[in-house]
Scaffold this active site. Structure first.
Site, PDB file in Angstrom:
ATOM      1  N   GLU A   9      37.153  79.535  28.035  1.00  0.00           N
ATOM      2  CA  GLU A   9      35.947  80.035  28.698  1.00  0.00           C
ATOM      3  C   GLU A   9      36.288  80.524  30.098  1.00  0.00           C
ATOM      4  O   GLU A   9      37.277  80.091  30.683  1.00  0.00           O
ATOM      5  CB  GLU A   9      34.896  78.906  28.793  1.00  0.00           C
ATOM      6  CG  GLU A   9      34.421  78.432  27.436  1.00  0.00           C
ATOM      7  CD  GLU A   9      33.583  77.153  27.508  1.00  0.00           C
ATOM      8  OE1 GLU A   9      33.221  76.710  28.613  1.00  0.00           O
ATOM      9  OE2 GLU A   9      33.310  76.597  26.426  1.00  0.00           O
ATOM     10  N   LYS A  17      36.065  80.660  34.064  1.00  0.00           N
ATOM     11  CA  LYS A  17      35.733  79.706  35.118  1.00  0.00           C
ATOM     12  C   LYS A  17      35.019  80.494  36.215  1.00  0.00           C
ATOM     13  O   LYS A  17      35.649  81.162  37.031  1.00  0.00           O
ATOM     14  CB  LYS A  17      37.015  79.065  35.644  1.00  0.00           C
ATOM     15  CG  LYS A  17      36.762  77.886  36.532  1.00  0.00           C
ATOM     16  CD  LYS A  17      38.075  77.141  36.808  1.00  0.00           C
ATOM     17  CE  LYS A  17      37.849  75.958  37.722  1.00  0.00           C
ATOM     18  NZ  LYS A  17      37.326  76.329  39.035  1.00  0.00           N
ATOM     19  N   ASP A  48      33.091  81.431  39.494  1.00  0.00           N
ATOM     20  CA  ASP A  48      33.203  80.945  40.862  1.00  0.00           C
ATOM     21  C   ASP A  48      31.806  80.770  41.452  1.00  0.00           C
ATOM     22  O   ASP A  48      31.295  81.633  42.152  1.00  0.00           O
ATOM     23  CB  ASP A  48      34.015  81.968  41.675  1.00  0.00           C
ATOM     24  CG  ASP A  48      34.623  81.338  42.915  1.00  0.00           C
ATOM     25  OD1 ASP A  48      34.594  80.100  43.024  1.00  0.00           O
ATOM     26  OD2 ASP A  48      35.124  82.090  43.752  1.00  0.00           O
ATOM     27  N   TYR A  81      27.853  75.340  29.970  1.00  0.00           N
ATOM     28  CA  TYR A  81      29.145  75.318  29.290  1.00  0.00           C
ATOM     29  C   TYR A  81      29.496  73.989  28.601  1.00  0.00           C
ATOM     30  O   TYR A  81      30.488  73.916  27.908  1.00  0.00           O
ATOM     31  CB  TYR A  81      30.281  75.802  30.188  1.00  0.00           C
ATOM     32  CG  TYR A  81      30.462  75.064  31.508  1.00  0.00           C
ATOM     33  CD1 TYR A  81      30.966  73.774  31.539  1.00  0.00           C
ATOM     34  CD2 TYR A  81      30.151  75.689  32.713  1.00  0.00           C
ATOM     35  CE1 TYR A  81      31.146  73.107  32.738  1.00  0.00           C
ATOM     36  CE2 TYR A  81      30.322  75.034  33.925  1.00  0.00           C
ATOM     37  CZ  TYR A  81      30.816  73.742  33.930  1.00  0.00           C
ATOM     38  OH  TYR A  81      30.993  73.087  35.111  1.00  0.00           O
ATOM     39  N   LYS A 111      44.277  78.802  36.786  1.00  0.00           N
ATOM     40  CA  LYS A 111      43.748  79.439  37.995  1.00  0.00           C
ATOM     41  C   LYS A 111      44.454  80.771  38.243  1.00  0.00           C
ATOM     42  O   LYS A 111      45.668  80.864  38.162  1.00  0.00           O
ATOM     43  CB  LYS A 111      43.979  78.526  39.208  1.00  0.00           C
ATOM     44  CG  LYS A 111      43.195  77.226  39.144  1.00  0.00           C
ATOM     45  CD  LYS A 111      41.788  77.374  39.655  1.00  0.00           C
ATOM     46  CE  LYS A 111      41.738  77.225  41.171  1.00  0.00           C
ATOM     47  NZ  LYS A 111      40.357  77.293  41.664  1.00  0.00           N
ATOM     48  N   CYS A 159      25.353  89.074  77.074  1.00  0.00           N
ATOM     49  CA  CYS A 159      25.596  90.207  76.184  1.00  0.00           C
ATOM     50  C   CYS A 159      26.614  91.142  76.840  1.00  0.00           C
ATOM     51  O   CYS A 159      26.430  91.544  77.988  1.00  0.00           O
ATOM     52  CB  CYS A 159      24.285  90.943  75.929  1.00  0.00           C
ATOM     53  SG  CYS A 159      24.508  92.511  75.090  1.00  0.00           S
ATOM     54  N   CYS A 212      24.718  94.592  77.875  1.00  0.00           N
ATOM     55  CA  CYS A 212      23.648  94.748  78.858  1.00  0.00           C
ATOM     56  C   CYS A 212      23.646  93.616  79.875  1.00  0.00           C
ATOM     57  O   CYS A 212      22.912  93.664  80.855  1.00  0.00           O
ATOM     58  CB  CYS A 212      22.286  94.830  78.170  1.00  0.00           C
ATOM     59  SG  CYS A 212      21.754  93.269  77.445  1.00  0.00           S
ATOM     60  N   CYS A 244      20.807  88.847  71.597  1.00  0.00           N
ATOM     61  CA  CYS A 244      20.495  89.516  72.853  1.00  0.00           C
ATOM     62  C   CYS A 244      19.039  89.910  72.738  1.00  0.00           C
ATOM     63  O   CYS A 244      18.658  90.659  71.849  1.00  0.00           O
ATOM     64  CB  CYS A 244      21.366  90.765  73.033  1.00  0.00           C
ATOM     65  SG  CYS A 244      20.738  91.849  74.339  1.00  0.00           S
ATOM     66  N   CYS A 250      18.486  96.901  75.610  1.00  0.00           N
ATOM     67  CA  CYS A 250      19.937  96.802  75.555  1.00  0.00           C
ATOM     68  C   CYS A 250      20.493  98.089  74.936  1.00  0.00           C
ATOM     69  O   CYS A 250      20.083  98.481  73.841  1.00  0.00           O
ATOM     70  CB  CYS A 250      20.320  95.589  74.703  1.00  0.00           C
ATOM     71  SG  CYS A 250      22.095  95.478  74.392  1.00  0.00           S
TER      72      CYS A 250
HETATM   73 ZN   LIG Z   1      22.402  93.282  75.139  1.00  0.00          ZN
END
Ligand SMILES: [Zn+2]
Length: 681
Positions: free
Chosen positions: A110, A112, A114, A215, A321, A414, A417, A430, A435
């Protein structure tokens, strides 16, 4: 009929329809009829909560109450798997098992997936609890969240106690869509799936496109001695089973244990296992979900029991794997990006490195917490992965920088700005609406391909226009006299002409694109489409409801919750936003949905009788496909008869397909259908 009885009947009926719709893709009633029954049950449950069924279908939409994830003991052993990384190692394992066995054996291979492993416990056929794997002995009770996954049956016909193991996961395509509407907040489908199980609010989980595949089944009364038949039983009980399974046996007679109801199972001899696995390694990227390997299990249950398990893992199954696409490189620097809504995203600048066929030089680091968890800083040697070929991620620090071992800390202000960054939840923001970076980003978002599609204004051009002061806010795009650019270097007449043309063209973009282009937080294309589908087909209607503060009008839309509703009200009552919309209206952008003419003048489908089966990417619900056929003069009938001329098939097509083949009906898949629609327009 008394109320209690009515609630029970409604619950059972609705669960049956959910199964027909979500698992079999063969609904028996219209969406409208379904909604009517659903609303009746919601109303009754509200009035008589004492009769509400623990596994009521209304639980599928989740709750806004905070979850608690109590620890509970597993009733079945939930061990992890022993692993092999090479085909030789795996072949050796299979040979050893066979030589130690007195009987001939068969194996099941089967995928696997993730995702996140889950164990479902049913009592007398009803879902009682859902536990995460935890440490194998104890798991967390995440039942309320699990109930929202429509592929998981809440009640089954099997009136006994049993347990089911399976995987919760998200399809790659669904992930990309979902993540986009959250500005690519999540690093990969597995993290989102695993994280969602522990989300505090099941109403949030209900909106995440989670899938489930079973499963393993554990029944008290053992009715058979083979895994394949257990899977078949689970399938009959309403569970989804992965179709990509293979069965191998050295005894040809054994192969007959694979019932006809599993036509998709690949059958072979033991010696074919390696070739099968090689094929799966090559084909793994073609799947719409991520798999990180394969699981090889013994099919015979009594042999499994005889072999038992070590303290860590079962002796009768093993995970093969795949190589994970991971590479090592040096983190050169961390830079900060500020989005149009002010969210700050740290980005890793890497020494370029090749992973899974492409060169990676940047990876998102999500937020400060993520950096702290990794204990990451510039100069560190790190491992980078590209899981499922989606977004490169920094997995871990392999070696801290010798010269500068400190963990990177966000700057306080920031970088664009200078205003102070504010932490909200996991992210920094921010908050300065002026800005320059935020303003630039909202312009770039507005013209981008998925929004207004003004392709002549690329990122560089926007930056130039912004920095020169020509285009500062969105309406300036339409207001600005582009002839002035002729004086600038690099702007010849042809280029300026093209800019003007593509700006003009953007005025015909549909309402949903305009709505999403505004760039309001939480209002992406999918939310915009849902709004329109639910009757908010003009900006005036949205503003009117928002101005009255009628939150329920928005929150009752499928897939919306109170958070989306509150955001919408906030956006459409904000004076600055209303001013922006007023300005844009002057330039004749589409602030109303144009309704497709109900019937077309030419009737290319005249005299055709269509049937429809399966589910579709572009036609949800599938009545939309029926509409298209009828607009073109065709008829749609639900059953297949000798009069049927065409069968439109989606994915998960059922028995209709077989019948259509026998009757020589023309079979049309979704792509062919789209072509037919385009040709006939
Ligand atoms: Zn900013």
């Amino acid at each position: 009929m008394n109320i209690k009885q009515r609630i029970e009947n409604l619950s059972k009926e609705l669960l049956r329809h959910q199964y027909l719709y979500y698992i079999k893709a063969e609904p028996e009633i219209s969406d409208k009829e379904y909604d009517r029954l659903f609303d009746e049950l919601v109303a009754l449950e509200k009035k008589y909560p004492e009769y509400a069924f623990k596994n009521s279908p209304t639980k599928r939409v989740g709750s806004d109450l905070d979850n608690v994830f109590a620890e509970k003991k597993h009733e079945i052993p939930v061990l992890s798997l022993d692993k092999e990384y090479t085909l030789q190692g795996l072949t050796k394992w299979v040979k050893k098992i066979i030589s130690n066995s007195e009987r001939e054996l068969s194996f099941v291979v089967e995928e696997k997936i993730d995702g996140a492993s889950i164990v479902l416990y049913y009592k007398n056929g009803v879902l009682d609890s859902a536990l995460t794997r935890g440490n194998g002995m104890f798991g967390n009770d995440v039942t309320e969240n699990i109930r929202t996954i429509k592929q998981i049956p809440l009640i089954t016909e099997e009136k006994s106690d049993f347990a089911v193991r399976g995987e919760i996961f998200i399809n790659k395509s669904d992930f990309l869509k979902y993540n986009k509407s959250f500005e690519n907040k999540y690093s990969n489908p597995r993290n989102l799936a695993a994280g969602s199980l522990r989300n505090l609010k099941s109403s949030v989980v209900a909106k995440i496109p989670l899938n489930f595949l079973a499963y393993e089944g554990f029944f008290k009364n053992q009715f058979c001695n083979n895994h394949i038949l257990i899977l078949l039983k689970l399938k009959h009980m309403g569970f989804c089973i992965n179709k990509n399974i293979a069965f191998f046996s050295s005894n040809v007679k054994d192969i007959s244990v694979v019932p006809n109801e599993f036509p998709e199972i690949i059958k072979g001899k033991i010696k074919d296992i390696s070739a099968y696995i090689e094929g799966k390694i090559k084909g793994r990227n073609k799947l719409d979900y991520e798999i990180d390997g394969l699981v090889v299990k013994i099919n015979e249950i009594d042999i499994r029991e005889n072999l038992g398990h070590t303290s860590h893992h079962p002796r009768w199954e093993i995970a093969f794997k795949f190589d994970s696409p991971i590479a090592q490189t040096v983190l050169k620097n961390i830079v900060i990006q500020v989005g149009r809504n002010g969210r700050v995203t740290p980005v890793a600048i890497l020494e370029p490195v090749k992973i899974a066929g492409s060169v990676v030089s940047r990876a998102t680091l999500h937020n400060q917490e993520y950096i702290e968890i990794l204990e990451l800083g510039p100069g560190d040697l790190v491992s980078i992965s590209k899981r499922g070929d989606i977004i490169p991620a920094v997995e871990e620090v392999i070696e801290k920088s010798y010269e500068n071992p400190a963990v990177y800390k966000f700057q306080e202000n920031c970088p664009f700005c200078g205003s102070r960054l504010i932490k909200q939840g996991a992210h920094h923001f921010c908050k300065n609406k002026k800005c320059p970076e935020r303003m630039k980003r909202s312009l770039i978002h507005f013209v981008s391909k998925d929004q207004m599609d003004i392709d002549t204004l690329g990122e560089k051009t926007i930056k130039f226009l912004f920095e020169r002061g020509f285009v500062k806010i969105i309406p300036d795009i339409y207001k600005f006299n582009y002839d002035l650019l002729l004086k600038e270097e690099g702007f010849k007449e042809k280029r300026v002409d093209n800019i003007k043309k593509s700006i003009d063209k953007s005025k015909s973009r549909p309402f949903k694109k305009v709505l999403a282009a505004l760039g309001f937080d939480g209002l992406g294309t999918s939310v915009a489409s849902e709004l329109i589908k639910n009757g908010f087909n003009s900006i005036d209607k949205i503003i009117e409801i928002a101005s009255k503060g009628e939150k329920e009008e928005f929150s009752k839309i499928e897939g919306f919750g109170t958070i989306t509703a509150e955001l919408l009200i906030e956006h459409f009552t904000d004076n600055k936003n209303l001013e922006l919309i007023r300005e844009l209206k002057k330039w004749e952008l589409n602030f109303k949905e144009k309704i497709e003419s109900e019937t077309l003048k030419i009737k290319p489908f005249e005299n055709q009788i269509w049937a429809i089966t399966g589910s579709f990417k572009n036609f949800k619900p599938r009545s939309k496909a029926a509409e298209k056929i009828e607009q073109r003069g065709g008829k749609v009938n639900n059953t297949i008869s000798s009069k049927t001329t065409h069968l439109l098939t989606g994915s998960l097509s059922g028995s209709k397909l077989e019948r259509a083949r026998n009757l020589n009906v023309k079979i049309v898949n979704e792509k062919e259908f789209l072509d037919m629609l385009n040709l006939s327009l």
